[in-house]
Design a protein around this motif. Sequence first.
Motif, mmCIF file in Angstrom:
data_model
loop_
_atom_site.group_PDB
_atom_site.id
_atom_site.type_symbol
_atom_site.label_atom_id
_atom_site.label_comp_id
_atom_site.label_asym_id
_atom_site.label_seq_id
_atom_site.Cartn_x
_atom_site.Cartn_y
_atom_site.Cartn_z
ATOM 1 N N ALA A 1 0.826 -1.213 0.000
ATOM 2 C CA ALA A 1 0.000 0.000 0.000
ATOM 3 C C ALA A 1 0.860 1.263 0.000
ATOM 4 C CB ALA A 1 -0.927 -0.011 1.213
ATOM 5 N N ILE A 2 1.946 1.259 0.765
ATOM 6 C CA ILE A 2 2.814 2.436 0.846
ATOM 7 C C ILE A 2 3.529 2.656 -0.488
ATOM 8 C CG2 ILE A 2 4.866 3.397 1.951
ATOM 9 C CD1 ILE A 2 4.010 2.023 4.522
ATOM 10 N N ARG A 3 4.035 1.592 -1.063
ATOM 11 C CA ARG A 3 4.729 1.724 -2.350
ATOM 12 C C ARG A 3 3.784 2.230 -3.432
ATOM 13 N NH1 ARG A 3 7.988 -3.176 -5.473
ATOM 14 N NH2 ARG A 3 7.995 -2.200 -7.534
ATOM 15 N N LYS A 4 2.580 1.687 -3.506
ATOM 16 C CA LYS A 4 1.607 2.117 -4.520
ATOM 17 C C LYS A 4 1.231 3.579 -4.328
ATOM 18 C CE LYS A 4 -1.810 -0.754 -5.291
ATOM 19 N NZ LYS A 4 -2.891 -1.729 -4.988
ATOM 20 N N LEU A 5 1.126 4.018 -3.059
ATOM 21 C CA LEU A 5 0.785 5.404 -2.774
ATOM 22 C C LEU A 5 1.851 6.345 -3.321
ATOM 23 C CD1 LEU A 5 -0.890 7.586 -1.266
ATOM 24 C CD2 LEU A 5 0.492 7.068 0.767
ATOM 25 N N GLU B 1 4.045 5.793 -5.613
ATOM 26 C CA GLU B 1 4.186 5.706 -7.063
ATOM 27 C C GLU B 1 3.112 6.508 -7.795
ATOM 28 O OE1 GLU B 1 6.312 1.282 -7.378
ATOM 29 O OE2 GLU B 1 4.149 1.487 -7.718
ATOM 30 N N LYS B 2 1.979 6.762 -7.125
ATOM 31 C CA LYS B 2 0.854 7.434 -7.788
ATOM 32 C C LYS B 2 0.757 8.929 -7.472
ATOM 33 C CE LYS B 2 -2.100 3.327 -8.124
ATOM 34 N NZ LYS B 2 -3.369 2.692 -7.689
ATOM 35 N N LEU B 3 1.187 9.353 -6.284
ATOM 36 C CA LEU B 3 1.045 10.762 -5.905
ATOM 37 C C LEU B 3 1.894 11.657 -6.807
ATOM 38 C CD1 LEU B 3 1.119 10.635 -1.998
ATOM 39 C CD2 LEU B 3 -0.800 11.335 -3.433
ATOM 40 N N PRO B 4 1.357 12.781 -7.282
ATOM 41 C CA PRO B 4 2.109 13.656 -8.186
ATOM 42 C C PRO B 4 3.288 14.359 -7.522
ATOM 43 C CG PRO B 4 0.021 14.662 -7.576
ATOM 44 C CD PRO B 4 -0.031 13.259 -7.056
ATOM 45 N N HIS B 5 3.243 14.501 -6.197
ATOM 46 C CA HIS B 5 4.330 15.197 -5.492
ATOM 47 C C HIS B 5 5.172 14.227 -4.662
ATOM 48 C CE1 HIS B 5 0.562 15.383 -3.118
ATOM 49 N NE2 HIS B 5 1.349 15.051 -2.124
ATOM 50 N N ALA B 6 5.196 12.948 -5.048
ATOM 51 C CA ALA B 6 5.971 11.932 -4.326
ATOM 52 C C ALA B 6 6.708 11.047 -5.326
ATOM 53 C CB ALA B 6 5.051 11.092 -3.442
ATOM 54 N N ALA B 7 7.637 10.248 -4.807
ATOM 55 C CA ALA B 7 8.389 9.331 -5.662
ATOM 56 C C ALA B 7 8.780 8.107 -4.849
ATOM 57 C CB ALA B 7 9.632 10.006 -6.225
ATOM 58 N N ALA B 8 8.906 6.977 -5.517
ATOM 59 C CA ALA B 8 9.357 5.732 -4.893
ATOM 60 C C ALA B 8 10.647 5.294 -5.566
ATOM 61 C CB ALA B 8 8.286 4.654 -5.028
ATOM 62 N N LEU B 9 11.711 5.151 -4.770
ATOM 63 C CA LEU B 9 13.023 4.811 -5.312
ATOM 64 C C LEU B 9 13.441 3.415 -4.862
ATOM 65 C CD1 LEU B 9 15.009 8.128 -4.645
ATOM 66 C CD2 LEU B 9 13.447 7.591 -6.526
ATOM 67 N N PRO B 10 13.524 2.434 -5.758
ATOM 68 C CA PRO B 10 13.981 1.090 -5.387
ATOM 69 C C PRO B 10 15.494 1.051 -5.244
ATOM 70 C CG PRO B 10 13.489 1.161 -7.720
ATOM 71 C CD PRO B 10 13.123 2.524 -7.175
ATOM 72 N N CYS B 11 15.976 0.304 -4.270
ATOM 73 C CA CYS B 11 17.417 0.191 -4.024
ATOM 74 C C CYS B 11 17.814 -1.276 -4.029
ATOM 75 C CB CYS B 11 17.789 0.827 -2.677
ATOM 76 S SG CYS B 11 17.477 2.592 -2.589
ATOM 77 N N TYR B 12 18.388 -1.700 -5.124
ATOM 78 C CA TYR B 12 18.842 -3.078 -5.246
ATOM 79 C C TYR B 12 20.321 -3.088 -5.553
ATOM 80 C CZ TYR B 12 13.869 -4.034 -5.628
ATOM 81 O OH TYR B 12 12.527 -4.100 -5.368
ATOM 82 N N ALA B 13 21.022 -4.002 -4.893
ATOM 83 C CA ALA B 13 22.466 -4.123 -5.129
ATOM 84 C C ALA B 13 22.675 -4.824 -6.461
ATOM 85 C CB ALA B 13 23.125 -4.915 -4.008
ATOM 86 N N GLU B 14 23.079 -4.087 -7.465
ATOM 87 C CA GLU B 14 23.309 -4.645 -8.790
ATOM 88 C C GLU B 14 24.773 -4.454 -9.161
ATOM 89 O OE1 GLU B 14 20.647 -2.695 -11.412
ATOM 90 O OE2 GLU B 14 18.848 -3.426 -10.409
ATOM 91 N N GLU B 15 25.293 -5.376 -9.954
ATOM 92 C CA GLU B 15 26.710 -5.312 -10.321
ATOM 93 C C GLU B 15 27.039 -4.014 -11.039
ATOM 94 O OE1 GLU B 15 28.330 -8.617 -12.346
ATOM 95 O OE2 GLU B 15 28.131 -9.974 -10.642
#
Length: 334
Positions: free
Chosen positions: A121-125, A127-141
């Motif tokens: 629910a928090i991630r979807k919120l 991702e949809k709000l115009p004044h918010a952003a969701a940043l994924p952090c994955y350890a990639e090579e």
Amino acid sequence: MVAVKSSGVSRFLKSPDPSCRAVLVYGPDTGLVSERAATLQKHFAHGAVEAEVIRLDDRDFAEMDGRLSVELGTMPMFSDRKVVRVAAGARLNPDELKAALAEPPEAALIIEAGNLRPDSAIRKLFEKLPHAAALPCYAEERNLGALIDEELSAAKLNIDRETRSYLMDRLGADQALSRSEIDKLILYARGKDRIGPDDIDAVVGDSAEVAVENFVYLVSAGDSRGAIRQLSRLAGAGTPPQVALAALGRHFTKLHMVAAAESSSGSAESALRKIRPPIHFKRRDAFVRDSRRWGAQRLQAALPRIQEAVMKARLSPPLEQAHAERLVLALRAR
């Protein structure tokens, strides 16, 4: 705002959308989550000498209903900028968060969370709000490779492809710890113009690394008494418990990857070959045994508990030993 893809996070951090007032930073790499949250804090401070930074977690939400809304809606007392940083936990209410972010808040908001499913629910919120952003952090090579290139280039040090690959294998999945190791390598190589394998062997990883590895294998083997003794030895040698907890998270993530592969295909070999750095041949039997003993389902359930303990240790260093010991006992009881 459109969800930011993992490959676009670095670009977002260099030039965040001016309308963005709330950011969710999430993923299994707690060091990278913390590092990026710190970058965002500097951005939201806009160069203020002493921006007012409020840190909140489950204890604060338990003590006062609506605490998050209050902090987001009030002006700072001692600065012209205010940033609220939240460690996501069980008491972070998505409905309250949605109401608090219905309009762009007075204070900037940064939420640090572990790995979140797409239907969270928090991630979807965010991702949809115009004044918010969701940043994924994955350890990639590629992220780790970029980090090595940036730091060595700034220090005017060269490295060939094979040595760079060797360094990547020696570094862990936690980006904050990897940066620390690279800084140590740069300091050691001062006065040279090129990094060689001998330089890496000399300073990247030491006896503390072996002791941390002993700790994570004691935990996965179910030896809580031995694991707690090892924690005490690490603390006595100057290794913070949160370092051991971060390593434990990486260890259990690898165990889960292998257990899940074996559960679905009947063989763990392909998953074992993908692990970086590779499991040492002396540890391989114990690793496979622990993976099978725990099983994919129990390992998946353990990962959020480890991530929560890492976050608590980072937020309250005086209590990090207690958080670590409590986690070890909780995992043993499962």
